[in-house]
Motif scaffolding. Sequence first.
Motif, mmCIF file in Angstrom:
data_model
loop_
_atom_site.group_PDB
_atom_site.id
_atom_site.type_symbol
_atom_site.label_atom_id
_atom_site.label_comp_id
_atom_site.label_asym_id
_atom_site.label_seq_id
_atom_site.Cartn_x
_atom_site.Cartn_y
_atom_site.Cartn_z
ATOM 1 N N ILE A 1 -7.245 -2.314 14.552
ATOM 2 C CA ILE A 1 -6.938 -0.886 14.481
ATOM 3 C C ILE A 1 -5.428 -0.664 14.514
ATOM 4 N N ASN A 2 -4.911 -0.047 13.463
ATOM 5 C CA ASN A 2 -3.483 0.255 13.374
ATOM 6 C C ASN A 2 -3.250 1.676 13.872
ATOM 7 N N VAL A 3 -2.360 1.800 14.861
ATOM 8 C CA VAL A 3 -2.104 3.113 15.463
ATOM 9 C C VAL A 3 -0.617 3.414 15.440
ATOM 10 N N SER A 4 -0.263 4.627 15.020
ATOM 11 C CA SER A 4 1.114 5.093 15.180
ATOM 12 C C SER A 4 1.059 6.564 15.578
ATOM 13 N N VAL A 5 2.188 7.098 16.028
ATOM 14 C CA VAL A 5 2.242 8.536 16.328
ATOM 15 C C VAL A 5 3.440 9.130 15.608
ATOM 16 N N PHE B 1 5.458 9.082 8.740
ATOM 17 C CA PHE B 1 4.650 8.114 9.490
ATOM 18 C C PHE B 1 5.543 7.314 10.437
ATOM 19 N N GLY B 2 5.049 7.046 11.629
ATOM 20 C CA GLY B 2 5.805 6.258 12.591
ATOM 21 C C GLY B 2 5.517 4.762 12.440
ATOM 22 N N THR B 3 6.215 3.950 13.260
ATOM 23 C CA THR B 3 5.958 2.511 13.277
ATOM 24 C C THR B 3 4.618 2.262 13.951
ATOM 25 N N ARG B 4 3.827 1.356 13.383
ATOM 26 C CA ARG B 4 2.472 1.150 13.914
ATOM 27 C C ARG B 4 2.350 -0.121 14.738
ATOM 28 N N CYS B 5 1.371 -0.142 15.619
ATOM 29 C CA CYS B 5 0.956 -1.361 16.302
ATOM 30 C C CYS B 5 -0.473 -1.633 15.882
ATOM 31 N N MET C 1 -1.645 11.574 16.040
ATOM 32 C CA MET C 1 -1.960 10.150 15.829
ATOM 33 C C MET C 1 -2.207 9.877 14.353
ATOM 34 N N VAL C 2 -1.829 8.684 13.922
ATOM 35 C CA VAL C 2 -2.168 8.217 12.576
ATOM 36 C C VAL C 2 -2.842 6.863 12.752
ATOM 37 N N ILE C 3 -4.037 6.727 12.198
ATOM 38 C CA ILE C 3 -4.814 5.502 12.423
ATOM 39 C C ILE C 3 -5.349 4.966 11.093
ATOM 40 N N GLY C 4 -5.249 3.673 10.911
ATOM 41 C CA GLY C 4 -5.858 2.997 9.750
ATOM 42 C C GLY C 4 -6.556 1.752 10.256
ATOM 43 N N MET C 5 -7.670 1.380 9.639
ATOM 44 C CA MET C 5 -8.436 0.244 10.166
ATOM 45 C C MET C 5 -8.678 -0.834 9.144
ATOM 46 N N GLU C 6 -8.669 -2.071 9.637
ATOM 47 C CA GLU C 6 -9.113 -3.209 8.848
ATOM 48 C C GLU C 6 -10.370 -3.730 9.530
ATOM 49 N N VAL C 7 -11.521 -3.548 8.881
ATOM 50 C CA VAL C 7 -12.788 -3.954 9.493
ATOM 51 C C VAL C 7 -13.272 -5.251 8.849
ATOM 52 N N MET D 1 0.860 -1.193 0.000
ATOM 53 C CA MET D 1 0.000 0.000 0.000
ATOM 54 C C MET D 1 0.884 1.227 0.000
ATOM 55 N N SER D 2 0.528 2.173 -0.855
ATOM 56 C CA SER D 2 1.335 3.391 -0.886
ATOM 57 C C SER D 2 0.819 4.323 0.208
ATOM 58 N N VAL E 1 -10.414 -2.328 4.217
ATOM 59 C CA VAL E 1 -9.166 -1.733 4.698
ATOM 60 C C VAL E 1 -9.141 -0.239 4.382
ATOM 61 N N SER E 2 -8.974 0.569 5.420
ATOM 62 C CA SER E 2 -8.906 2.022 5.188
ATOM 63 C C SER E 2 -7.463 2.431 4.943
ATOM 64 N N LYS E 3 -7.293 3.592 4.357
ATOM 65 C CA LYS E 3 -5.966 4.199 4.270
ATOM 66 C C LYS E 3 -5.662 4.794 5.649
ATOM 67 N N PRO E 4 -4.391 5.074 5.926
ATOM 68 C CA PRO E 4 -4.065 5.627 7.258
ATOM 69 C C PRO E 4 -4.444 7.103 7.333
ATOM 70 N N ASP E 5 -5.725 7.397 7.169
ATOM 71 C CA ASP E 5 -6.202 8.779 7.041
ATOM 72 C C ASP E 5 -6.831 9.328 8.313
HETATM 73 P P1 ADP Z 1 -0.714 -5.372 6.388
HETATM 74 O O1 ADP Z 1 -0.604 -5.935 5.027
HETATM 75 O O2 ADP Z 1 0.425 -5.659 7.266
HETATM 76 O O3 ADP Z 1 -2.032 -5.653 7.029
HETATM 77 P P2 ADP Z 1 -1.329 -2.815 5.228
HETATM 78 O O4 ADP Z 1 -0.313 -1.992 4.517
HETATM 79 O O5 ADP Z 1 -2.348 -3.518 4.431
HETATM 80 O O6 ADP Z 1 -0.575 -3.792 6.190
HETATM 81 O O7 ADP Z 1 -2.058 -1.849 6.235
HETATM 82 C C1 ADP Z 1 -2.943 -2.325 7.163
HETATM 83 C C2 ADP Z 1 -3.603 -1.149 7.832
HETATM 84 O O8 ADP Z 1 -2.660 -0.377 8.538
HETATM 85 C C3 ADP Z 1 -4.286 -0.190 6.880
HETATM 86 O O9 ADP Z 1 -5.563 0.119 7.370
HETATM 87 C C4 ADP Z 1 -3.402 1.022 6.876
HETATM 88 O O10 ADP Z 1 -4.149 2.196 6.698
HETATM 89 C C5 ADP Z 1 -2.800 0.992 8.248
HETATM 90 N N1 ADP Z 1 -1.472 1.624 8.355
HETATM 91 C C6 ADP Z 1 -0.421 1.461 7.542
HETATM 92 N N2 ADP Z 1 0.630 2.183 7.977
HETATM 93 C C7 ADP Z 1 0.243 2.811 9.109
HETATM 94 C C8 ADP Z 1 0.881 3.686 10.042
HETATM 95 N N3 ADP Z 1 2.151 4.052 9.913
HETATM 96 N N4 ADP Z 1 0.153 4.115 11.088
HETATM 97 C C9 ADP Z 1 -1.123 3.743 11.256
HETATM 98 N N5 ADP Z 1 -1.754 2.939 10.421
HETATM 99 C C10 ADP Z 1 -1.100 2.461 9.360
#
Ligand code: ADP
Length: 493
Positions: free
Chosen positions: A215-219, A226-230, A24-30, A1-2, A174-178
């Motif tokens: 829920i993917n979270v980074s700060v 973008f930071g490293t996410r959990c 905060m930067v958050i992206g979700m996989e629902v 994902m770009s 899957v959302s973008k990290p928006d």
């Molecule tokens: P994976 O293949 O490991 O599941 P993806 O690139 O598909 O990783 O991303 C999964 C989710 O993580 C997406 O919803 C994306 O928006 C989110 N994500 C990616 N990078 C970050 C980041 N640095 N911080 C927060 N969320 C992120």
Amino acid sequence: MSLVDTRTPTPKYFISGATGDWEMVIGMEVHAQVTSESKLFSGSSTEFGRPPNSNVSFVDAAMPGMLPVINEECVRQAVRTGLGLKAKINKRSLFDRKNYFYPDLPQGYQISQFKDPIVGEGVVKLDLGEDGEVEIGIERLHLEQDAGKSIHDQHPNMSFVDLNRSGVALMEIVSKPDLRSSAEARAYLSKLRTILRYLGTCDGNMEQGSMRADINVSVRRPGGEFGTRCEIKNVNSVRFAGQAIEYEARRQIDILEDGGTIDQETRLFDPKTGETRSMRSKEEAHDYRYFPDPDLLPLEFDDAFIAMLAQDLPELPDEKHDRLIAEYGVTPYDASVLVAERTSVDYFEDVARGRDGKLAANWVINELFGRLSKEGMSVEDSPVSAAQLGSIFDLISQGEISGKIAKDLFEIVWTEGGDPAKLVEERGMKQVSDTGAIEKIVDEIIAGNPDQVEKVREKPGLLGWFVGQVMKQTQGKANPQAVNEILKSKLGI
Ligand code: ADP
Ligand code: MG
């Protein structure tokens, strides 16, 4: 994902730390369970709450030689959802095997979509009230099988497996990290659930697990890299999502400010403590060895198939929102409240059609929803039907009752039921518009209160006191407009 940052940093959302501001930067996989009679690749029922292992075919139990057959309704549901997310529909997609071992996964792999999902990029619009509107990008939506369920609490030294859910169709959205705050994340989950419910493609029931979020979270420093996410796994309520994000962002900031680094890992949220804890690190992450499932052909359909589904789509929340404003003159905020649930907006429209839309919105939102939520009830169980509330409005606009009496009438209909017009007749709740009767009462009040009469001539604001006296004597039944006019002329103000 770009990873492209589409957002301008909003200072309101910044979190202040010891060393400066963070964002905060958050992206979700629902994961959303597809509403369908039968499973993704078998004819077994998807009915919830059946006895363990009663919805299991040979395919779901992965007996040797069993072959998957795609359920066309699940495909339609995924395309409908894609259309509802204003997304690109891919006319050709592939099913892949995602390999891992788990007792509740009898195949030894999950059939999913990896490189070529059925739905591509889309968008979800959020109304954040005073904070305006934002658009959250959707990266993709793919179809996959759900796993079964291991049960560990029914026997001291044995575990059981229930395969009822095994093979049920899921959509992973899957959302973008928006997303940039826990409030946005909550709004996103709610909006997504509303869209799915309107479409009828998922019941959105988070308590029953038919919708759950990773829920993917980074700060980061505001606007920085973008930071490293959990990733916080399997969050099953909107409220927990907000709590988990707040805790997780704070945890990461504390580590970074102490000079540490964030390990990319999968974490779990504990609702009892409000904390997240590590489940597995990146090193322990599975290597799924994805490859195209040799038992399934590529999924292909044509434009006509998509057009047919597009034509049958119901009116969606955003369109309904704009129509409510245009058609009934309600405020954008009221429109957002009303469209959140389809049953709510249907009720509203039944009341508002051909009547005063603003008055209807005010009553439905404040009186009805207020009362319903106090009683822990939903619109479907409302003791006051749309037809009954509508006739209460008609009585107001015909001048039969005042707004104040309308509230009493609403209360009676709520507790006792009945036809509002008849109740007004029977209980003598009719407004007194007979000017002769009102004049008589006004004369008495003026005669009995010479001091007040003196004062009101200097301070016209005191008129309210006189209106109050008339209302008291008529038990609120005097037509307020008539009372005001008569008072003004008799007092000469
Ligand atoms: P994976 O293949 O490991 O599941 P993806 O690139 O598909 O990783 O991303 C999964 C989710 O993580 C997406 O919803 C994306 O928006 C989110 N994500 C990616 N990078 C970050 C980041 N640095 N911080 C927060 N969320 C992120
Ligand atoms: Mg993922």
